[in-house]
Write a protein that holds these residues in place. Structure first.
Motif, PDB file in Angstrom:
ATOM      1  N   GLN A  93      -8.333   6.233  -1.066  1.00  0.00           N
ATOM      2  CA  GLN A  93      -7.360   4.873  -0.493  1.00  0.00           C
ATOM      3  C   GLN A  93      -8.121   4.122   0.097  1.00  0.00           C
ATOM      4  O   GLN A  93      -8.179   2.922   0.071  1.00  0.00           O
ATOM      5  CB  GLN A  93      -6.308   5.827  -0.453  1.00  0.00           C
ATOM      6  CG  GLN A  93      -5.270   6.351  -1.062  1.00  0.00           C
ATOM      7  CD  GLN A  93      -4.021   6.929  -0.401  1.00  0.00           C
ATOM      8  OE1 GLN A  93      -3.756   7.176   0.209  1.00  0.00           O
ATOM      9  NE2 GLN A  93      -3.004   6.882  -1.458  1.00  0.00           N
TER      10      GLN A  93
ATOM     11  N   ASP B  94       3.505   3.651   4.995  1.00  0.00           N
ATOM     12  CA  ASP B  94       2.238   3.176   3.971  1.00  0.00           C
ATOM     13  C   ASP B  94       1.903   4.760   3.347  1.00  0.00           C
ATOM     14  O   ASP B  94       1.171   5.889   4.410  1.00  0.00           O
ATOM     15  CB  ASP B  94       0.590   2.813   4.597  1.00  0.00           C
ATOM     16  CG  ASP B  94      -0.668   2.470   4.360  1.00  0.00           C
ATOM     17  OD1 ASP B  94      -1.055   3.206   3.121  1.00  0.00           O
ATOM     18  OD2 ASP B  94      -1.274   2.210   5.011  1.00  0.00           O
TER      19      ASP B  94
ATOM     20  N   HIS C  91       1.534  -2.269  -1.270  1.00  0.00           N
ATOM     21  CA  HIS C  91       0.918  -1.093  -1.439  1.00  0.00           C
ATOM     22  C   HIS C  91       0.737  -0.121  -2.505  1.00  0.00           C
ATOM     23  O   HIS C  91      -0.365   0.345  -3.251  1.00  0.00           O
ATOM     24  CB  HIS C  91       2.429   0.085  -0.667  1.00  0.00           C
ATOM     25  CG  HIS C  91       2.325  -0.276   1.032  1.00  0.00           C
ATOM     26  ND1 HIS C  91       2.829  -1.265   1.674  1.00  0.00           N
ATOM     27  CD2 HIS C  91       1.612   0.492   2.194  1.00  0.00           C
ATOM     28  CE1 HIS C  91       3.062  -0.469   2.870  1.00  0.00           C
ATOM     29  NE2 HIS C  91       1.926   0.294   2.674  1.00  0.00           N
TER      30      HIS C  91
ATOM     31  N   ARG D  12      -2.904   1.209  -2.472  1.00  0.00           N
ATOM     32  CA  ARG D  12      -2.557   2.136  -1.944  1.00  0.00           C
ATOM     33  C   ARG D  12      -2.190   3.215  -3.087  1.00  0.00           C
ATOM     34  O   ARG D  12      -2.765   4.185  -3.812  1.00  0.00           O
ATOM     35  CB  ARG D  12      -1.297   2.404  -1.526  1.00  0.00           C
ATOM     36  CG  ARG D  12      -1.681   2.569  -0.170  1.00  0.00           C
ATOM     37  CD  ARG D  12      -3.253   2.451   0.819  1.00  0.00           C
ATOM     38  NE  ARG D  12      -2.937   1.960   1.858  1.00  0.00           N
ATOM     39  CZ  ARG D  12      -4.002   1.715   2.691  1.00  0.00           C
ATOM     40  NH1 ARG D  12      -4.961   2.369   2.589  1.00  0.00           N
ATOM     41  NH2 ARG D  12      -3.738   1.479   3.744  1.00  0.00           N
TER      42      ARG D  12
ATOM     43  N   ARG E  78      -1.488   6.223   3.039  1.00  0.00           N
ATOM     44  CA  ARG E  78      -2.203   6.658   3.557  1.00  0.00           C
ATOM     45  C   ARG E  78      -2.258   7.333   4.421  1.00  0.00           C
ATOM     46  O   ARG E  78      -2.702   8.075   4.938  1.00  0.00           O
ATOM     47  CB  ARG E  78      -2.993   5.369   3.663  1.00  0.00           C
ATOM     48  CG  ARG E  78      -4.662   5.597   4.866  1.00  0.00           C
ATOM     49  CD  ARG E  78      -5.433   6.252   4.401  1.00  0.00           C
ATOM     50  NE  ARG E  78      -6.346   6.996   5.043  1.00  0.00           N
ATOM     51  CZ  ARG E  78      -6.489   7.793   5.744  1.00  0.00           C
ATOM     52  NH1 ARG E  78      -5.999   8.485   6.277  1.00  0.00           N
ATOM     53  NH2 ARG E  78      -7.724   7.688   6.844  1.00  0.00           N
TER      54      ARG E  78
END
Length: 218
Positions: free
Chosen positions: A19, A144, A116, A120, A146
């Motif tokens: 990511q 998020d 996102h 992501r 991540r």
């Protein structure tokens, strides 16, 4: 809680590393084909990943949002009216969420989800109905992936935790608590933990919200 997040971070390091690399491509980080970072071979930084991602984000952000509650086999007018009211309620919740984001100078909910998903590869959102001084409000946070950690068992999600750095002043305004030894501009690491029984929020070695039972088992 913090130890569980640490273990999941180590177990999913390859996912988060990917990511990070995807994000760097979107940011058009300079590409160098030379292993030593030199200039023996010519390198070219393409904007193709950024252009593709922005196209996806733009399309998803501007798409017309439809909410549909299926009637099933119900034909009675009063049943249809009840289902229509459910759809209106969801539209109203989304509008209320966007109003809240606008007051915080954040982008709308749909745009956050679009970013996102494109950058992501998945999206997390936490939504709760909160009792505040002026009544019940809907509080939504787009997390998020991540910085989100989770564990899945045979019966679904076991726990999920969002770890993020935020300014102490923002946290204090939201939770109406003072963070020890922090100025309003200090970045503070915050953990928002949910499992099948409790929700807890911790920061700077202290509880913003001690483990509190919640009514949802999922």
């Amino acid at each position: 809680m913090i130890e569980a997040v640490r273990r999941e971070h180590e177990a999913t390091f390859s996912l988060r590393d990917r990511q990070d690399r995807d994000y760097q491509m979107w940011r058009l980080a300079k590409y160098n084909t030379n292993p030593d970072g030199g200039d023996a071979y010519y390198s070219y930084t393409s904007n193709a990943p950024r252009a593709l991602a922005d196209k996806i984000i733009g399309a998803a952000s501007m798409a017309k949002l439809f909410v549909k509650v299926p009637y099933g086999n119900e034909k009675a007018d009063e049943v249809k009216q009840r289902y229509d009211d459910k759809e209106r309620f969801i539209y109203g919740c989304i509008n209320a969420v966007d109003d809240r984001f606008a007051r915080a100078l954040e982008v709308p909910f749909q745009a956050q989800v679009a970013w996102h998903l494109a950058i992501r590869g998945l999206v997390f959102a936490r939504a709760v109905l909160a009792n505040e001084n002026d009544g019940t409000t809907i509080n939504v946070r787009v997390w998020d992936p991540r910085n989100t950690y989770w564990r899945v068992g045979g019966n679904g999600l076991v726990w999920v935790c969002h770890r993020v750095e935020r300014r102490a002043g923002e946290i204090e305004d939201e939770y109406e608590l003072k963070i020890p030894n922090a100025t309003p501009y200090d970045l503070v690491e915050m953990y928002d933990w949910w499992d099948r029984g409790v929700n807890a929020v911790a920061v700077a070695g202290a509880w913003l919200k001690p483990p509190t039972p919640h009514p949802s088992a999922r």
